[in-house]
Design a protein around this motif. Structure first.
Motif, short mmCIF file in Angstrom:
data_model
loop_
_atom_site.label_atom_id
_atom_site.label_comp_id
_atom_site.label_asym_id
_atom_site.label_seq_id
_atom_site.Cartn_x
_atom_site.Cartn_y
_atom_site.Cartn_z
N PHE A 155 -37.74 4.97 44.14
CA PHE A 155 -38.59 4.11 45.11
C PHE A 155 -40.02 4.74 44.70
O PHE A 155 -40.34 5.74 44.38
N ASN A 156 -40.86 3.75 44.80
CA ASN A 156 -42.27 3.94 44.77
C ASN A 156 -42.86 4.26 46.04
O ASN A 156 -42.41 3.17 46.95
N ALA A 157 -43.65 5.21 46.45
CA ALA A 157 -44.13 5.54 47.65
C ALA A 157 -45.21 4.42 48.18
O ALA A 157 -45.99 4.14 47.36
N PRO A 158 -45.20 3.96 49.14
CA PRO A 158 -46.13 2.83 49.73
C PRO A 158 -47.57 3.75 49.47
O PRO A 158 -47.60 5.00 49.67
N GLU A 159 -48.42 2.99 49.38
CA GLU A 159 -49.80 3.69 48.92
C GLU A 159 -50.37 4.62 50.19
O GLU A 159 -51.00 5.62 49.81
N ILE A 160 -49.99 4.24 51.36
CA ILE A 160 -50.40 5.03 52.51
C ILE A 160 -50.06 6.52 52.57
O ILE A 160 -50.49 7.34 53.15
N VAL A 161 -48.62 6.66 51.90
CA VAL A 161 -48.14 8.19 51.86
C VAL A 161 -48.22 8.68 50.25
O VAL A 161 -47.45 9.46 50.16
N GLN A 162 -48.86 7.91 49.43
CA GLN A 162 -49.20 8.47 48.00
C GLN A 162 -50.03 9.65 48.23
O GLN A 162 -51.13 9.83 48.77
N PRO A 163 -49.86 10.86 47.55
CA PRO A 163 -50.84 12.10 47.66
C PRO A 163 -51.81 11.72 46.89
O PRO A 163 -52.18 10.68 46.35
N SER A 164 -52.91 12.57 47.44
CA SER A 164 -54.56 12.28 46.87
C SER A 164 -54.57 12.57 45.54
O SER A 164 -55.62 12.15 44.79
N GLY A 165 -53.66 13.48 44.97
CA GLY A 165 -53.91 14.14 43.69
C GLY A 165 -54.80 15.19 43.58
O GLY A 165 -55.02 15.69 42.40
N GLU A 166 -55.61 15.75 44.50
CA GLU A 166 -56.54 16.50 44.44
C GLU A 166 -55.49 18.00 44.65
O GLU A 166 -54.32 17.99 45.04
N PRO A 167 -55.94 19.32 43.92
CA PRO A 167 -55.13 20.50 43.92
C PRO A 167 -55.08 21.01 45.40
O PRO A 167 -55.78 20.84 46.19
N PHE A 168 -53.97 21.73 45.51
CA PHE A 168 -53.77 22.54 46.81
C PHE A 168 -53.44 23.71 46.57
O PHE A 168 -52.67 24.05 45.44
N GLU A 169 -53.50 24.54 47.65
CA GLU A 169 -53.05 26.06 47.60
C GLU A 169 -51.80 25.96 48.12
O GLU A 169 -51.59 25.34 49.26
N VAL A 170 -51.03 26.89 47.89
CA VAL A 170 -49.67 26.96 48.44
C VAL A 170 -49.72 27.25 50.00
O VAL A 170 -49.00 26.55 50.84
N GLN A 171 -50.58 28.13 50.29
CA GLN A 171 -50.56 28.45 51.71
C GLN A 171 -51.24 27.56 52.47
O GLN A 171 -51.02 27.31 53.60
N GLN A 172 -52.30 26.66 51.84
CA GLN A 172 -52.79 25.70 52.47
C GLN A 172 -51.66 24.63 52.91
O GLN A 172 -51.74 23.94 53.90
N MET A 173 -50.90 24.17 51.76
CA MET A 173 -49.71 23.27 52.03
C MET A 173 -48.68 23.67 53.05
O MET A 173 -48.18 22.98 53.84
N LEU A 174 -48.60 25.02 53.08
CA LEU A 174 -47.59 25.50 53.96
C LEU A 174 -48.06 25.27 55.68
O LEU A 174 -47.27 24.77 56.39
N GLU A 175 -49.17 25.34 55.80
CA GLU A 175 -49.91 25.12 56.89
C GLU A 175 -49.99 23.68 57.27
O GLU A 175 -49.75 23.18 58.55
N MET A 176 -50.28 22.92 56.22
CA MET A 176 -50.18 21.56 56.61
C MET A 176 -48.99 20.84 56.74
O MET A 176 -48.77 20.10 57.77
N LEU A 177 -47.71 21.33 56.11
CA LEU A 177 -46.50 20.96 56.56
C LEU A 177 -46.15 21.52 58.04
O LEU A 177 -45.52 20.72 58.90
N ASN A 178 -46.45 22.77 58.25
CA ASN A 178 -46.23 23.22 59.73
C ASN A 178 -47.03 22.44 60.68
O ASN A 178 -46.19 21.79 61.80
N ASP A 179 -48.13 21.92 60.36
CA ASP A 179 -48.99 21.06 61.54
C ASP A 179 -48.45 19.69 61.58
O ASP A 179 -48.36 19.32 62.62
N ALA A 180 -47.82 18.97 60.44
CA ALA A 180 -47.40 17.90 60.46
C ALA A 180 -46.11 18.01 61.42
O ALA A 180 -45.70 17.23 62.14
#
Length: 168
Positions: free
Chosen positions: A83-108
């Motif tokens: 499936f192709n993800a709808p544009e609104i939920v496609q990743p930005s392409g910017e790099p992330f740090e693992v810890q930063q992403m863990l916090e983003m997942l937790n916040d969501a």
């Protein structure tokens, strides 16, 4: 709803176990030109969960009732269909740090759970529906289930990317 909450938690724990040992370089490694990095997969999951939480909040506070039949959402775990993800939920392409992403997942996740916990009557989730880009009109209960089914799908994708990272 408790088994759904258990599935959400169990799947998220599995996801965290898959990504927490990556270095930031490995986390952002793209196995191919048109393929997502693990960071991008996770960013997609964050965006999707955030959009779903907003959708649920909007629909449960809206007085209009719109009920739909259940859909075969278990198909979301079948990775033989792309499936192709709808544009609104496609990743930005910017790099992330693992810890930063863990916090983003937790916040969501916390935002989603806060909305679900704020409902006086959980049955409203079965009474309200919205159009999903793949499955069509479906009840909000299935939108919530789809979060962990979709996450399971992407955990398998992360495992595949990991094989490329280990050879890189």
């Amino acid at each position: 709803m408790s088994s759904v909450n258990e599935n959400l938690a169990e799947t998220r724990n599995h996801l965290v176990d898959e990504i927490k040992s990556f270095t930031n370089e490995e986390f952002n490694y793209k196995p191919g030109k048109d393929q997502w990095s693990v960071a991008e997969v996770c960013h997609h999951l964050v965006l999707l969960e955030g959009r779903t939480a907003k959708l649920i909040h909007h629909l449960v506070t809206n007085p209009e009732m719109n009920k739909a039949e259940s859909k075969p959402i278990h198909l979301a775990t079948d990775r033989s269909t792309k499936f192709n993800a709808p544009e609104i939920v496609q990743p930005s392409g910017e790099p992330f740090e693992v810890q930063q992403m863990l916090e983003m997942l937790n916040d969501a996740r916390n935002k989603l759970l806060k909305i679900l916990d704020s409902l006086e009557d959980q049955s409203v989730l079965a009474e309200r529906s919205a159009v999903h880009p793949v499955f069509g009109e479906m009840p909000l209960t299935q939108w919530i289930e789809l979060i962990y089914l979709h996450e399971q799908r992407h955990i398998e994708q992360i495992k595949e990317i990991k094989q490329f990272v280990n050879r890189h």
